[in-house]
Design a protein around this motif. Structure first.
Motif, short mmCIF file in Angstrom:
data_model
loop_
_atom_site.label_atom_id
_atom_site.label_comp_id
_atom_site.label_asym_id
_atom_site.label_seq_id
_atom_site.Cartn_x
_atom_site.Cartn_y
_atom_site.Cartn_z
N ASP A 147 0.82 -1.22 0.00
CA ASP A 147 0.00 0.00 0.00
C ASP A 147 0.85 1.27 0.00
O ASP A 147 0.33 2.37 0.18
N THR A 148 2.16 1.14 -0.22
CA THR A 148 3.04 2.30 -0.26
C THR A 148 2.73 3.13 -1.51
O THR A 148 2.75 2.61 -2.63
N PRO A 149 2.44 4.44 -1.36
CA PRO A 149 2.19 5.28 -2.53
C PRO A 149 3.37 5.28 -3.50
O PRO A 149 4.53 5.11 -3.08
N GLN A 150 3.08 5.46 -4.78
CA GLN A 150 4.10 5.33 -5.81
C GLN A 150 5.29 6.27 -5.58
O GLN A 150 6.45 5.87 -5.73
N ALA A 151 5.02 7.50 -5.20
CA ALA A 151 6.12 8.45 -4.98
C ALA A 151 7.02 7.98 -3.84
O ALA A 151 8.25 8.07 -3.92
N ASP A 152 6.39 7.46 -2.78
CA ASP A 152 7.18 6.95 -1.66
C ASP A 152 7.91 5.68 -2.04
O ASP A 152 9.04 5.44 -1.59
N LEU A 153 7.29 4.87 -2.87
CA LEU A 153 7.93 3.63 -3.33
C LEU A 153 9.21 3.95 -4.09
O LEU A 153 10.26 3.33 -3.87
N GLU A 154 9.14 4.92 -4.97
CA GLU A 154 10.33 5.31 -5.73
C GLU A 154 11.41 5.88 -4.82
O GLU A 154 12.61 5.61 -4.99
N TRP A 155 10.98 6.68 -3.84
CA TRP A 155 11.91 7.27 -2.88
C TRP A 155 12.61 6.19 -2.07
O TRP A 155 13.84 6.21 -1.89
N ASN A 157 12.90 2.83 -2.80
CA ASN A 157 13.69 1.90 -3.62
C ASN A 157 14.99 2.50 -4.12
O ASN A 157 15.95 1.78 -4.39
N THR A 224 3.97 5.37 5.51
CA THR A 224 2.60 5.31 4.97
C THR A 224 1.54 5.89 5.89
O THR A 224 0.44 6.22 5.43
#
Length: 248
Positions: A147-155, A157, A224
């Motif tokens: 459920d991690t938002p995409q912007a946070d996921l990129e940050w 990773n 999150t």
């Protein structure tokens, strides 16, 4: 609930991560009148240039002990997240006079002589296999919660770093047995398949000396669900010494 006095939270962060991953929590802590000290372990984050096969759990325990020593920290609220529960338990054993209470956030709660692999049997062989398929000592990151938002996921990773396998193999040695200070456990209830932290939720609900809290969030609420996490942390430090078996 507002805490009766400012608290100094000292973070023991999770695997593959670093103090940087608690970026959202700093303004929330400051607004509540608290201080968050969020160091990064040797070999991870901004200290990734120090990574090597000899780094183990003891290295990371010493990292945090040195922060306490050189920052002259006292009356610390020690906050262990995930793998950081292993680190925090070791720190509390060796710096009892500096710590007022412990908070485990969806974290491992080891007993004397246990390693993280002892507490996560299903993950042992897959992680060892992942290390063996590379240079033998690095374990690639587990994926962030779904459920991690995409912007946070990129940050995340872009910044997460392989873990030295010895961190998970090292057996924790406690000179003084179970920590004597007040302890709280925050269990994140958006449970992934193969939930490894349910065992500690059950233990802390039923074992004397614990406060147990549940948070409607996945495994990394500092990313999150930071506001919800801050509310729980404030409740804990506002009433640090409740009766045992308290479930909230």
């Amino acid at each position: 609930m507002t805490a009766r006095s400012p608290a100094t939270f000292l973070l023991c962060h999770g695997a593959w991560s670093g103090g940087w991953s608690w970026k959202k929590m700093h303004p929330l802590m400051a607004k509540a009148g608290h201080r968050l000290v969020a160091p990064t372990y040797t070999g991870l984050g901004e200290r990734s240039h120090l990574a090597g096969p000899a780094i183990d759990l003891e290295t990371h325990i010493q990292d945090i002990l040195n922060v306490i020593r050189f920052e002259d920290l006292g009356d610390v609220v020690l906050l262990g997240h995930s793998y950081g529960g292993m680190v925090a338990t070791g720190v509390a054993d060796r710096a009892r006079d500096r710590i007022t209470q412990m908070i485990y956030l969806d974290a491992f709660v080891p007993r004397d002589g246990q390693s993280l692999f002892d507490l996560n049997e299903p993950g042992r062989e897959p992680m060892r296999g992942a290390a063996a398929s590379g240079d033998g000592w690095r374990i690639p990151p587990n994926p962030p919660p779904p459920d991690t938002p995409q912007a946070d996921l990129e940050w995340l990773n872009a910044r997460r770093i392989d873990m030295p396998i010895k961190c998970f193999e090292t057996r924790l040695r406690l000179a003084h047995g179970e920590p004597a200070m007040p302890r709280s456990y925050i269990y994140c209830t958006r449970i992934p398949p193969g939930d490894v932290f349910g065992q500690f939720a059950r233990r802390t609900k039923n074992e004397a000396g614990w406060r147990h809290f549940e948070l409607d969030a996945s495994h990394a609420p500092n990313v999150t669900a930071p506001e919800a996490l801050m509310k729980v942390l404030e409740r804990i430090v506002a009433q640090p010494s409740p009766s045992s078996h308290l479930v909230q």
